[in-house]
Design an enzyme around this catalytic site. Structure first.
Site, mmCIF file in Angstrom:
data_model
loop_
_atom_site.group_PDB
_atom_site.id
_atom_site.type_symbol
_atom_site.label_atom_id
_atom_site.label_comp_id
_atom_site.label_asym_id
_atom_site.label_seq_id
_atom_site.Cartn_x
_atom_site.Cartn_y
_atom_site.Cartn_z
ATOM 1 N N ASP A 1 1.011 -0.815 0.017
ATOM 2 C CA ASP A 1 0.094 -0.134 0.013
ATOM 3 C C ASP A 1 1.313 1.650 -0.182
ATOM 4 O O ASP A 1 1.087 1.433 1.205
ATOM 5 C CB ASP A 1 -0.608 0.200 1.423
ATOM 6 C CG ASP A 1 -2.166 1.210 1.220
ATOM 7 O OD1 ASP A 1 -1.696 2.463 0.873
ATOM 8 O OD2 ASP A 1 -2.521 1.219 1.897
ATOM 9 N N SER B 1 -1.510 13.080 -14.529
ATOM 10 C CA SER B 1 -2.639 12.605 -15.564
ATOM 11 C C SER B 1 -2.691 14.179 -16.047
ATOM 12 O O SER B 1 -2.342 15.105 -15.941
ATOM 13 C CB SER B 1 -3.965 12.292 -14.161
ATOM 14 O OG SER B 1 -4.921 12.572 -15.208
ATOM 15 N N TYR C 1 -8.752 14.459 -6.704
ATOM 16 C CA TYR C 1 -7.853 13.707 -7.450
ATOM 17 C C TYR C 1 -6.951 15.000 -8.032
ATOM 18 O O TYR C 1 -5.692 14.542 -8.142
ATOM 19 C CB TYR C 1 -8.859 12.973 -8.471
ATOM 20 C CG TYR C 1 -8.181 12.053 -9.176
ATOM 21 C CD1 TYR C 1 -7.299 11.340 -9.183
ATOM 22 C CD2 TYR C 1 -8.273 12.863 -10.164
ATOM 23 C CE1 TYR C 1 -6.486 10.033 -9.657
ATOM 24 C CE2 TYR C 1 -6.854 11.645 -11.408
ATOM 25 C CZ TYR C 1 -6.264 10.422 -11.580
ATOM 26 O OH TYR C 1 -5.831 10.355 -12.157
ATOM 27 N N LYS D 1 -2.427 15.133 -8.341
ATOM 28 C CA LYS D 1 -1.781 15.060 -9.468
ATOM 29 C C LYS D 1 -1.116 15.747 -9.632
ATOM 30 O O LYS D 1 0.070 16.321 -9.984
ATOM 31 C CB LYS D 1 -2.569 14.346 -10.785
ATOM 32 C CG LYS D 1 -4.182 13.207 -10.265
ATOM 33 C CD LYS D 1 -2.261 12.131 -10.616
ATOM 34 C CE LYS D 1 -3.078 10.979 -10.560
ATOM 35 N NZ LYS D 1 -2.045 9.086 -10.459
HETATM 36 N N1 LIG Z 1 -8.008 5.314 -16.412
HETATM 37 C C1 LIG Z 1 -7.726 6.575 -17.055
HETATM 38 O O1 LIG Z 1 -8.079 7.159 -17.311
HETATM 39 C C2 LIG Z 1 -6.403 7.312 -16.014
HETATM 40 C C3 LIG Z 1 -6.015 8.978 -16.415
HETATM 41 C C4 LIG Z 1 -4.678 9.320 -16.294
HETATM 42 C C5 LIG Z 1 -3.955 8.628 -15.695
HETATM 43 N N2 LIG Z 1 -4.540 7.745 -14.934
HETATM 44 C C6 LIG Z 1 -3.371 7.560 -13.747
HETATM 45 O O2 LIG Z 1 -2.774 6.247 -13.629
HETATM 46 C C7 LIG Z 1 -2.547 5.241 -13.045
HETATM 47 C C8 LIG Z 1 -2.614 4.194 -12.972
HETATM 48 O O3 LIG Z 1 -4.782 3.990 -13.488
HETATM 49 P P1 LIG Z 1 -5.226 2.755 -14.159
HETATM 50 O O4 LIG Z 1 -6.239 3.353 -14.516
HETATM 51 O O5 LIG Z 1 -4.513 1.728 -14.344
HETATM 52 O O6 LIG Z 1 -6.430 2.145 -12.607
HETATM 53 P P2 LIG Z 1 -6.526 1.041 -12.240
HETATM 54 O O7 LIG Z 1 -6.942 0.248 -13.373
HETATM 55 O O8 LIG Z 1 -8.152 1.246 -11.107
HETATM 56 O O9 LIG Z 1 -5.175 0.371 -10.876
HETATM 57 C C9 LIG Z 1 -4.837 0.799 -9.835
HETATM 58 C C10 LIG Z 1 -3.607 0.345 -9.411
HETATM 59 O O10 LIG Z 1 -3.093 0.540 -8.494
HETATM 60 C C11 LIG Z 1 -3.211 0.392 -7.123
HETATM 61 N N3 LIG Z 1 -3.216 0.903 -5.935
HETATM 62 C C12 LIG Z 1 -4.740 1.291 -6.055
HETATM 63 N N4 LIG Z 1 -4.741 1.737 -5.014
HETATM 64 C C13 LIG Z 1 -3.082 1.775 -4.152
HETATM 65 C C14 LIG Z 1 -1.963 1.598 -3.261
HETATM 66 N N5 LIG Z 1 -3.056 2.618 -2.185
HETATM 67 N N6 LIG Z 1 -1.434 0.751 -2.572
HETATM 68 C C15 LIG Z 1 -0.692 0.522 -4.064
HETATM 69 N N7 LIG Z 1 -1.360 0.209 -5.101
HETATM 70 C C16 LIG Z 1 -3.006 0.834 -5.340
HETATM 71 C C17 LIG Z 1 -4.398 -1.180 -7.618
HETATM 72 O O11 LIG Z 1 -3.652 -2.387 -7.065
HETATM 73 P P3 LIG Z 1 -4.743 -3.553 -6.878
HETATM 74 O O12 LIG Z 1 -5.590 -4.062 -8.213
HETATM 75 O O13 LIG Z 1 -4.474 -5.056 -5.766
HETATM 76 O O14 LIG Z 1 -6.180 -2.538 -5.814
HETATM 77 C C18 LIG Z 1 -3.941 -0.989 -9.022
HETATM 78 O O15 LIG Z 1 -3.161 -1.982 -9.240
HETATM 79 C C19 LIG Z 1 -3.349 5.936 -11.728
HETATM 80 O O16 LIG Z 1 -2.176 7.143 -10.642
HETATM 81 C C20 LIG Z 1 -3.830 6.917 -12.498
HETATM 82 O O17 LIG Z 1 -4.409 7.816 -11.768
HETATM 83 C C21 LIG Z 1 -5.369 6.907 -14.964
#
Ligand SMILES: NC(=O)c1ccc[n+]([C@@H]2O[C@H](COP(=O)([O-])OP(=O)(O)OC[C@H]3O[C@@H](n4cnc5c(N)ncnc54)[C@H](OP(=O)(O)O)[C@@H]3O)[C@@H](O)[C@H]2O)c1
Length: 243
Positions: free
Chosen positions: A53, A134, A147, A151
């Site tokens: 975490d 992001s 959020y 970021k």
């Molecule tokens: N998707 C988008 O549109 C988007 C856009 C811009 C930026 N981002 C950024 O990209 C990154 C990945 O996002 P995603 O869309 O791939 O999200 P996701 O599908 O929700 O996956 C999140 C990942 O982070 C892990 N996680 C969540 N909380 C955590 C914590 N407290 N400590 C350690 N690990 C944690 C989760 O682990 P578990 O599987 O064990 O829960 C999972 O592996 C994030 O930083 C997000 O803000 C995403």
């Protein structure tokens, strides 16, 4: 073989990054809760997995201790783990509890994990660090202020480390994804698809996790080694504005 830590690699963007890097890196992929997803990644790619975490100081220290024992040196840290607020709430109603949780996971956790990784990289005088921030670092969403603020803070963390580490052979990069198809946006995917169809993104399609993984690969290969502190938009042209 070079070594890498990818946080939040059980699902979504982090998983795609770990899958890609595992072709030519030894990778530690971290997860928080979804051990099942992390185990399937391990089976598929041969990555090591580690529960962490990112908001916990003890977990961050344990992760670096595990990596030191496995690797001896760290070539790449990808700060990807992150969360959306559990509920989207208007800025006039959003709670301090949600603020504290999101800031701890998205800003404080990667900031202090980077501190540990950077100290280690300085011992061997090389390394690369990537922050996945992001478009929300600058685009306003008044129903998830915490959020956006997390970021924006993480973006500043990337700049600060870039400056501090530039003379130590360590490059630091910020990747700013736009709308990427993962579990994080599953609840609003249809709304985003409609907005994209109406012209939200100049390139006209939602991003895929592999789009972000390819940007990380460019950094990992050293192709961008005479750059640091650079912000790389992986957003389908979202940042472009026209009259
Ligand atoms: N998707 C988008 O549109 C988007 C856009 C811009 C930026 N981002 C950024 O990209 C990154 C990945 O996002 P995603 O869309 O791939 O999200 P996701 O599908 O929700 O996956 C999140 C990942 O982070 C892990 N996680 C969540 N909380 C955590 C914590 N407290 N400590 C350690 N690990 C944690 C989760 O682990 P578990 O599987 O064990 O829960 C999972 O592996 C994030 O930083 C997000 O803000 C995403």
């Amino acid at each position: 073989m070079p070594t890498a830590i990818v946080t939040g690699a059980s699902r979504g963007i982090g998983r795609a990054i770990a899958q890609d890097l595992a072709r030519d890196h030894r990778v530690i992929a971290t997860y928080r809760e979804r051990a099942d997803a992390a185990e399937s990644l391990q089976k598929q790619t041969g990555c090591s997995i580690f529960q962490c975490d990112i908001s916990s100081r003890g977990h961050r220290h344990a992760l670096i201790a595990f990596a030191r024992e496995r690797f001896g040196q760290l070539d790449l840290l990808v700060n990807n783990a992150g969360m959306a607020p559990r509920e989207r709430s208007d800025i006039l109603q959003a709670t301090e509890e949600s603020f504290d949780e999101v800031l701890a996971v998205n800003a404080k956790g990667p900031h202090f994990l980077t501190q540990l990784a950077a100290q280690w990289m300085m011992e061997h005088g090389s390394g690369r660090i990537v922050f996945i921030t992001s478009i929300s670092a600058y685009a306003l969403s008044v129903n998830r202020a915490e959020y956006c603020m997390s970021k924006a803070a993480l973006s500043m963390s990337a700049g600060l480390y870039a400056q501090r580490l530039a003379g130590s052979g360590i490059g630091v990069f910020e990747i700013r994804p736009g709308v990427i198809r993962t579990d994080m946006i599953a609840g609003v995917e249809q709304i985003y698809e409609e907005r994209i169809a109406s012209g939200l993104l100049p390139q006209g399609r939602m991003g895929e996790p592999e789009d972000v993984a390819r940007a990380v690969r460019a950094i990992a290969t050293g192709a961008l080694d005479y750059s640091t502190g650079q912000v790389i938009d992986v957003d389908g042209g979202f940042r472009l504005r026209s009259l």
